[in-house]
Design an enzyme around this catalytic site. Structure first.
Site, PDB file in Angstrom:
ATOM      1  N   TYR A   1      16.673  -5.570  13.165  1.00  0.00           N
ATOM      2  CA  TYR A   1      16.391  -5.389  11.728  1.00  0.00           C
ATOM      3  C   TYR A   1      17.460  -6.080  10.885  1.00  0.00           C
ATOM      4  CZ  TYR A   1      15.349  -2.922   7.346  1.00  0.00           C
ATOM      5  OH  TYR A   1      15.027  -2.613   6.048  1.00  0.00           O
TER       6      TYR A   1
ATOM      7  N   ILE B   1      16.164   4.221   1.103  1.00  0.00           N
ATOM      8  CA  ILE B   1      15.154   4.576   0.100  1.00  0.00           C
ATOM      9  C   ILE B   1      14.159   5.535   0.749  1.00  0.00           C
ATOM     10  CG2 ILE B   1      13.380   3.658  -1.464  1.00  0.00           C
ATOM     11  CD1 ILE B   1      16.232   2.629  -2.121  1.00  0.00           C
TER      12      ILE B   1
ATOM     13  N   SER C   1      17.798  -6.117   2.627  1.00  0.00           N
ATOM     14  CA  SER C   1      18.328  -4.768   2.874  1.00  0.00           C
ATOM     15  C   SER C   1      19.839  -4.888   2.918  1.00  0.00           C
ATOM     16  CB  SER C   1      17.823  -4.242   4.216  1.00  0.00           C
ATOM     17  OG  SER C   1      18.632  -3.157   4.659  1.00  0.00           O
TER      18      SER C   1
ATOM     19  N   VAL D   1       1.105  -9.860   8.471  1.00  0.00           N
ATOM     20  CA  VAL D   1       1.799 -11.037   7.926  1.00  0.00           C
ATOM     21  C   VAL D   1       2.452 -11.891   9.007  1.00  0.00           C
ATOM     22  CG1 VAL D   1       2.215 -10.090   5.609  1.00  0.00           C
ATOM     23  CG2 VAL D   1       3.912  -9.707   7.436  1.00  0.00           C
TER      24      VAL D   1
ATOM     25  N   LYS E   1      16.967  -9.232   8.301  1.00  0.00           N
ATOM     26  CA  LYS E   1      17.249  -9.151   6.859  1.00  0.00           C
ATOM     27  C   LYS E   1      18.331 -10.144   6.432  1.00  0.00           C
ATOM     28  CE  LYS E   1      14.148  -6.063   5.859  1.00  0.00           C
ATOM     29  NZ  LYS E   1      12.991  -6.407   5.034  1.00  0.00           N
TER      30      LYS E   1
ATOM     31  N   SER F   1       0.802  -1.226   0.000  1.00  0.00           N
ATOM     32  CA  SER F   1       0.000   0.000   0.000  1.00  0.00           C
ATOM     33  C   SER F   1       0.833   1.273   0.000  1.00  0.00           C
ATOM     34  CB  SER F   1      -0.917   0.004   1.223  1.00  0.00           C
ATOM     35  OG  SER F   1      -0.147  -0.105   2.408  1.00  0.00           O
TER      36      SER F   1
HETATM   37  P1  NAP Z   1       6.891   1.705   4.431  1.00  0.00           P
HETATM   38  O1  NAP Z   1       6.873   2.864   3.515  1.00  0.00           O
HETATM   39  O2  NAP Z   1       6.892   1.923   5.899  1.00  0.00           O
HETATM   40  O3  NAP Z   1       5.697   0.716   4.027  1.00  0.00           O
HETATM   41  C1  NAP Z   1       5.514  -0.455   4.782  1.00  0.00           C
HETATM   42  C2  NAP Z   1       4.402  -1.272   4.182  1.00  0.00           C
HETATM   43  O4  NAP Z   1       4.360  -2.529   4.892  1.00  0.00           O
HETATM   44  C3  NAP Z   1       3.035  -0.633   4.360  1.00  0.00           C
HETATM   45  O5  NAP Z   1       2.233  -1.048   3.285  1.00  0.00           O
HETATM   46  C4  NAP Z   1       2.535  -1.272   5.665  1.00  0.00           C
HETATM   47  O6  NAP Z   1       1.112  -1.290   5.781  1.00  0.00           O
HETATM   48  C5  NAP Z   1       3.067  -2.677   5.492  1.00  0.00           C
HETATM   49  N1  NAP Z   1       3.227  -3.412   6.747  1.00  0.00           N
HETATM   50  C6  NAP Z   1       3.969  -3.086   7.837  1.00  0.00           C
HETATM   51  N2  NAP Z   1       3.867  -4.048   8.770  1.00  0.00           N
HETATM   52  C7  NAP Z   1       3.046  -4.994   8.265  1.00  0.00           C
HETATM   53  C8  NAP Z   1       2.537  -6.213   8.750  1.00  0.00           C
HETATM   54  N3  NAP Z   1       2.868  -6.667   9.972  1.00  0.00           N
HETATM   55  N4  NAP Z   1       1.711  -6.928   7.962  1.00  0.00           N
HETATM   56  C9  NAP Z   1       1.360  -6.477   6.722  1.00  0.00           C
HETATM   57  N5  NAP Z   1       1.808  -5.327   6.209  1.00  0.00           N
HETATM   58  C10 NAP Z   1       2.642  -4.595   6.975  1.00  0.00           C
HETATM   59  O7  NAP Z   1       8.189   0.785   4.180  1.00  0.00           O
HETATM   60  P2  NAP Z   1       9.209   0.700   2.938  1.00  0.00           P
HETATM   61  O8  NAP Z   1      10.332   1.601   3.202  1.00  0.00           O
HETATM   62  O9  NAP Z   1       8.474   0.765   1.659  1.00  0.00           O
HETATM   63  O10 NAP Z   1       9.775  -0.768   3.172  1.00  0.00           O
HETATM   64  C11 NAP Z   1       9.303  -1.888   2.468  1.00  0.00           C
HETATM   65  C12 NAP Z   1      10.323  -3.002   2.626  1.00  0.00           C
HETATM   66  O11 NAP Z   1      11.590  -2.573   2.127  1.00  0.00           O
HETATM   67  C13 NAP Z   1      10.562  -3.427   4.068  1.00  0.00           C
HETATM   68  O12 NAP Z   1      10.741  -4.833   4.132  1.00  0.00           O
HETATM   69  C14 NAP Z   1      11.857  -2.735   4.420  1.00  0.00           C
HETATM   70  O13 NAP Z   1      12.570  -3.377   5.437  1.00  0.00           O
HETATM   71  C15 NAP Z   1      12.584  -2.801   3.094  1.00  0.00           C
HETATM   72  N6  NAP Z   1      13.649  -1.811   2.968  1.00  0.00           N
HETATM   73  C16 NAP Z   1      13.376  -0.474   3.049  1.00  0.00           C
HETATM   74  C17 NAP Z   1      14.425   0.431   2.942  1.00  0.00           C
HETATM   75  C18 NAP Z   1      14.209   1.918   3.043  1.00  0.00           C
HETATM   76  O14 NAP Z   1      15.203   2.650   3.233  1.00  0.00           O
HETATM   77  N7  NAP Z   1      12.995   2.415   2.909  1.00  0.00           N
HETATM   78  C19 NAP Z   1      15.733  -0.040   2.751  1.00  0.00           C
HETATM   79  C20 NAP Z   1      15.956  -1.406   2.673  1.00  0.00           C
HETATM   80  C21 NAP Z   1      14.912  -2.296   2.766  1.00  0.00           C
HETATM   81  P3  NAP Z   1       0.332  -0.135   6.640  1.00  0.00           P
HETATM   82  O15 NAP Z   1       0.581   1.159   5.939  1.00  0.00           O
HETATM   83  O16 NAP Z   1      -1.093  -0.532   6.638  1.00  0.00           O
HETATM   84  O17 NAP Z   1       0.965  -0.153   7.996  1.00  0.00           O
END
Ligand code: NAP
Length: 252
Positions: free
Chosen positions: A158, A191, A145, A67, A162, A17
């Protein structure tokens, strides 16, 4: 790449989302897939993502489920299969971040982070794998990550979760390969998404300074790799973790 690499396919994106997951959802829909968008609590963001997919001419549903909860995952997968059809493409993206010194790291933080980032990925994968095996087709991308590859004294749970994602990816890639199921992972650096809300601007500036490309990444730059790994363009790849981080980490 063909214009419709995912034509006729059904995709499930956990955490689809917002942020990186949302960018993956749009790439899948543009590529011709119908998409199930999983989320945890933000109904409005999920509804927006569904609308974006419909605007692209594909079917979409939003499925609210944590999840890390086995029963919720079982119900989610049954809902997707009933409303869209059997799941061919899975993006295990949902995740949470922990950011605190070890003196503030508790068992609660450890369990929450591991439950969502690693057990959640296991539960969703186990919910779809038997169907993929029966149909002799599946493509899975797991969100890791660069924290899996470097020390992270402020994100201990975290980075452990990962690193687990990378190991899980390799093991199931090997286990499922005979069934035409390819499993790969993406390891992004910093990101620009809402997950960074708890991180100070000073900390972000420090990371940018340590990044050869001197910027943070955008969600679509990660989604591009996910698209590649889900498509036939990566037909000889399984068990791999692709890094996208502006050169902050260079492997091997
Ligand atoms: P984000 O913007 O915070 O979005 C998180 C998404 O995950 C939202 O859709 C949220 O839904 C959903 N979510 C969280 N907890 C959940 C749960 N227990 N069950 C189902 N859905 C859940 O995060 P993002 O930065 O896009 O990160 C996405 C992935 O990329 C993650 O695995 C993160 O570790 C990885 N990542 C991110 C970065 C970065 O710098 N952003 C870097 C490396 C890896 P709601 O909105 O309804 O809570």
């Amino acid at each position: 790449m063909s214009d419709s690499p995912f034509s006729g396919r059904i995709a499930l994106v956990t955490g689809g989302s917002r942020g990186i997951g949302r960018a993956c959802v749009e790439r899948l829909a543009r590529g011709g897939a119908d998409v199930a968008i999983n989320y945890r609590s933000n109904d409005a963001a999920a509804a927006e993502a569904v609308e974006a997919v419909k605007q692209l001419g594909r079917r979409a549903i939003a499925v609210r489920a944590d999840v890390s909860q086995a029963d919720a995952v079982t119900t989610m997968i049954a809902t997707v299969e009933r409303d869209l059809g059997p799941i061919d493409l899975l993006v295990n993206n949902a995740g949470v971040f922990d950011y605190a010194p070890h003196t503030e790291m508790t068992l609660d933080v450890w369990q929450r982070t591991l439950n969502i980032n690693l057990t959640g990925l296991f539960l969703v994968t186990w919910g779809v794998k038997d169907g993929m095996i029966a149909r002799n087709f599946g493509r899975i991308v797991n969100m890791a990550s660069i924290s899996a590859l470097q020390p992270r004294p402020l994100s201990i749970a975290y980075s452990a979760s990962k690193a687990g994602v990378v190991g899980f990816t390799r093991s199931i890639a090997s286990a499922f390969a005979a069934h035409n199921i390819r499993v790969n992972a993406v390891a992004p650096g910093l990101i620009e998404t809402e997950i960074l809300e708890g991180v100070s601007q000073q900390a972000i500036d420090k990371i940018v300074d340590a990044t050869p490309m001197k910027r943070i990444g955008q969600p679509d730059e990660v989604a591009a790799l996910v698209q590649f790994l889900l498509s036939d363009e990566s037909s000889f790849m399984t068990g791999q973790t692709l890094v996208t981080c502006g050169g902050r980490v260079m492997v091997p």
